[in-house]
Design a protein around this motif. Structure first.
Motif, PDB file in Angstrom:
ATOM      1  N   SER A 217       0.831  -1.193   0.000  1.00 21.06           N
ATOM      2  CA  SER A 217       0.000   0.000   0.000  1.00 21.06           C
ATOM      3  C   SER A 217       0.866   1.244   0.000  1.00 21.06           C
ATOM      4  N   SER A 218       0.553   2.174  -0.897  1.00 23.21           N
ATOM      5  CA  SER A 218       1.241   3.456  -0.973  1.00 23.21           C
ATOM      6  C   SER A 218       0.259   4.554  -0.578  1.00 23.21           C
ATOM      7  N   VAL A 219       0.562   5.252   0.503  1.00 25.07           N
ATOM      8  CA  VAL A 219      -0.340   6.262   1.050  1.00 25.07           C
ATOM      9  C   VAL A 219       0.130   7.649   0.628  1.00 25.07           C
ATOM     10  N   GLU A 220      -0.795   8.455   0.097  1.00 26.65           N
ATOM     11  CA  GLU A 220      -0.450   9.780  -0.402  1.00 26.65           C
ATOM     12  C   GLU A 220      -0.093  10.744   0.730  1.00 26.65           C
ATOM     13  N   ASP A 221       0.997  11.481   0.544  1.00 31.04           N
ATOM     14  CA  ASP A 221       1.407  12.573   1.437  1.00 31.04           C
ATOM     15  C   ASP A 221       1.550  12.137   2.888  1.00 31.04           C
ATOM     16  N   GLN A 222       1.829  10.859   3.135  1.00 32.59           N
ATOM     17  CA  GLN A 222       2.041  10.379   4.493  1.00 32.59           C
ATOM     18  C   GLN A 222       3.183   9.373   4.501  1.00 32.59           C
ATOM     19  N   ASP A 223       3.878   9.329   5.617  1.00 30.82           N
ATOM     20  CA  ASP A 223       4.890   8.289   5.806  1.00 30.82           C
ATOM     21  C   ASP A 223       4.198   7.085   6.430  1.00 30.82           C
ATOM     22  N   ALA A 224       3.300   6.454   5.644  1.00 31.80           N
ATOM     23  CA  ALA A 224       2.432   5.411   6.182  1.00 31.80           C
ATOM     24  C   ALA A 224       2.278   4.241   5.231  1.00 31.80           C
TER      25      ALA A 224
END
Length: 449
Positions: free
Chosen positions: A358-365
Motif C-alpha cells: 500500500s502506498s499512502v499519499e502525502d504520508q509516511d504510512a
C-alpha cells in the motif's frame, strides 16, 4: 378459536416475517406435527380440505384466497439461511482485553429472486449480538461469523445482478461490497477470523458495505477482468432558518413592549445542520475503486488487484493501528493465488497465499502484509477440514514491532445441515504494540437451512 384458525393466524403472521419457498410443492408440510390438540388430529390433506371449505363458505372467497396465499413467493424466489452459535474467550498479556467467556449468535437469511432466469435480486437479512473481543477489528479477533446488530434484524445486503451477453455481468445496489463484484474469488481458505478472509482482509481486498456498482468479464478459458466502485457517501452542511422573539425593552409599558416584540420577530439563521447523505462519488465520499485481473482453473488461480481508496477510507481487520491510517488516499496492490491437489484426504493441503503493498499519499504510512492459508480436506471423515492460517497484517514500514497472527481449526459435519468447528488462534504485537499478545479459543456450531 379453532385449532385450524389458530394455525392460519400463526402461519400468516410468520409469512410476513420470513416466508419460505419449497420448489417441489406449495403445500404446507405438517405430516410430522403431532398432538397439537387432545381432541383432534389431522394431516395435510385434512388441512387443505378445511381451507377449501372456508373459502367456499366465505362471502368474499377472492379476498380470503389472497389471505391464504399472501405468504407465498413466486416460483423464481428462494430462501436459505443459517444460524451460528459461538462460545469461547481470550487470554492476554496486556490485561485490557476481556477474558470473560463469551457466547454469541448470528442469524442470517438469503433471498434470491430471478425475473428473467439469468438475473438475480439478492437480499440478505441478518441479526446477531456480537460484542467484546469477538467483535474487535483492532485486535484481529473479530470472527467471520460475528454480527453486531444488537438483536435487531436488518437488511444487511441488497443488490441486483444481471448479464449482458454471455460473458459480461453487471451489479448495482445500495448495500454491496467490492469483493462481491470481482470476476474471480481470490482465496479458497475458509477462515474463522475475519482478518484472514480473501487472502488478507486489509489494504487491497478490505471492503465495506455501501452503495456500489460493478462489471465483470469472464472468458471461457478462465481469464477474467472486473472493475467496481463502492462509496460511503459524504456530509452536507445546510443552514436552517428559524425565528426568534426579542424580549420587551425594560422601562416600556406593557402595550409598548408587546408592540416592540411583534415588530422584532424576524427570520434569522440560527443553526447549520450537518447530515450524511446517500450520495455516491461525491467530493466528501469515502470511495473504494477496485480493478482485478485473474486467471482461474479447476486447480489453481492467480490474480492481481489495484484498489484506489480516497477520503479517509480505512481497512481495520488485517491491520495495525498505524497501518490503517490513510487520510489523503492510497493506492493498494494485492497479489493472490491458490492451488489445490488433485485428490483430497492426503498429506498435501490446499494452499492459498496473498501479498499486499500500500502506498499512502502525502504520508509516511506505506504498508505491506502477507497471508498463507492451508486446508486439508476429508482427513478423518467425509467433508471434514483442518485449517491453518498465519500472516503479518498491514503495518507501517517504520513500526518497531512486527505483528504476527495465526489460527488453526478442525471442522466436521454431524449431518448435511450442521458444521462444528473448534478453533485456537493467537496474535503477537497486536495493533503493532509491544507485549500486546493473546491466545484465544472458540467453538462454533453452524445450522444451515
Amino acid at each position: 378459536m379453532k385449532l385450524f384458525q389458530q394455525m392460519l393466524v400463526a402461519s400468516t403472521a410468520m409469512a410476513l416475517i420470513a416466508p419460505s419457498v419449497v420448489q417441489a410443492s406449495n403445500k404446507i408440510n405438517i405430516d410430522e406435527i403431532e398432538d397439537y390438540s387432545s381432541s383432534k388430529s389431522f394431516d395435510h390433506k385434512t388441512f387443505t380440505k378445511q381451507i377449501d371449505e372456508e373459502i367456499a363458505s366465505d362471502s368474499q372467497p377472492e379476498l380470503l384466497q389472497n389471505v391464504y396465499e399472501a405468504g407465498t413467493f413466486s416460483d423464481t424466489t428462494t430462501l436459505d439461511g443459517k444460524a451460528i452459535f459461538a462460545v469461547g474467550g481470550l487470554e492476554n498479556s496486556s490485561g485490557d482485553i476481556s477474558e470473560a467467556t463469551m457466547f454469541q449468535y448470528t442469524y442470517q437469511m438469503n433471498l434470491n429472486t430471478s425475473f428473467t432466469g439469468d438475473d438475480n435480486l439478492y437480499v440478505r437479512l441478518k441479526s446477531g449480538n456480537g460484542a467484546g473481543p469477538f467483535a474487535s477489528k483492532a485486535d484481529g479477533s473479530y470472527l467471520s461469523s460475528t454480527n453486531t446488530y444488537g438483536d435487531v434484524l436488518k437488511v444487511d445486503k441488497i443488490w441486483y445482478e444481471f448479464p449482458l451477453g454471455e460473458k459480461h455481468t453487471f451489479w448495482v445496489g445500495p448495500k454491496i461490497e467490492n469483493y462481491y463484484m470481482h470476476g474471480a474469488t481470490p482465496s479458497i481458505y475458509s477462515p474463522t477470523l475475519k482478518q484472514f478472509k480473501l487472502g488478507g482482509n486489509g489494504a487491497a481486498y478490505g471492503a465495506s458495505t455501501n452503495k456500489g456498482a460493478g462489471w465483470a468479464f469472464r472468458a471461457d478459458n478462465g481469464f477474467s477482468i472486473s472493475s467496481n466502485v463502492v462509496s460511503k457517501g459524504g456530509t452536507e452542511t445546510t443552514a436552517v432558518a428559524d425565528t426568534v422573539t426579542v424580549p420587551a425593552i425594560a422601562g416600556h409599558n406593557a402595550g409598548a413592549a408587546q408592540a416592540d416584540v411583534a415588530a422584532a420577530v424576524v427570520p434569522v439563521v440560527v443553526t447549520a445542520d450537518t447530515t450524511t447523505v446517500n450520495a455516491i462519488l461525491g467530493d466528501e465520499s469515502a470511495t473504494n475503486w477496485s480493478t482485478q485481473v485473474a486467471y482461474t482453473t479447476d486447480r489453481y488461480h492467480l490474480s492481481a488487484l489495484v484498489a484506489m481508496k480516497y477520503n479517509d477510507w480505512e481497512d481495520s481487520y488485517f491491520s495495525t493501528t498505524a497501518g490503517k491510517a490513510r487520510t489523503d488516499g492510497s493506492t493498494n496492490y494485492g497479489l493472490r493465488g491458490y492451488w489445490r491437489p488433485e485428490d483430497s484426504g492426503t498429506a498435501v493441503p490446499e494452499i492459498s497465499v496473498g501479498y499486499d503493498v500500500s502506498s499512502v499519499e502525502d504520508q509516511d504510512a506505506d504498508t505491506n502484509a502477507y497471508f498463507v492459508g492451508l486446508t486439508w480436506k476429508d482427513m478423518f471423515q467425509a467433508s471434514d477440514k483442518i485449517g491453518l492460517a498465519f500472516g503479518s497484517p498491514q503495518a507501517n514500514e517504520n513500526e518497531a514491532e512486527d505483528p504476527f497472527t495465526w489460527e488453526a481449526y478442525y471442522s466436521f459435519k454431524p449431518n448435511d445441515s450442521m458444521e462444528v468447528r473448534p478453533t485456537i488462534f493467537g496474535y503477537t504485537s497486536a495493533r503493532g504494540t509491544a507485549d500486546r499478545d493473546y491466545t484465544g479459543v472458540v467453538l462454533e456450531t453452524t445450522f444451515k437451512f
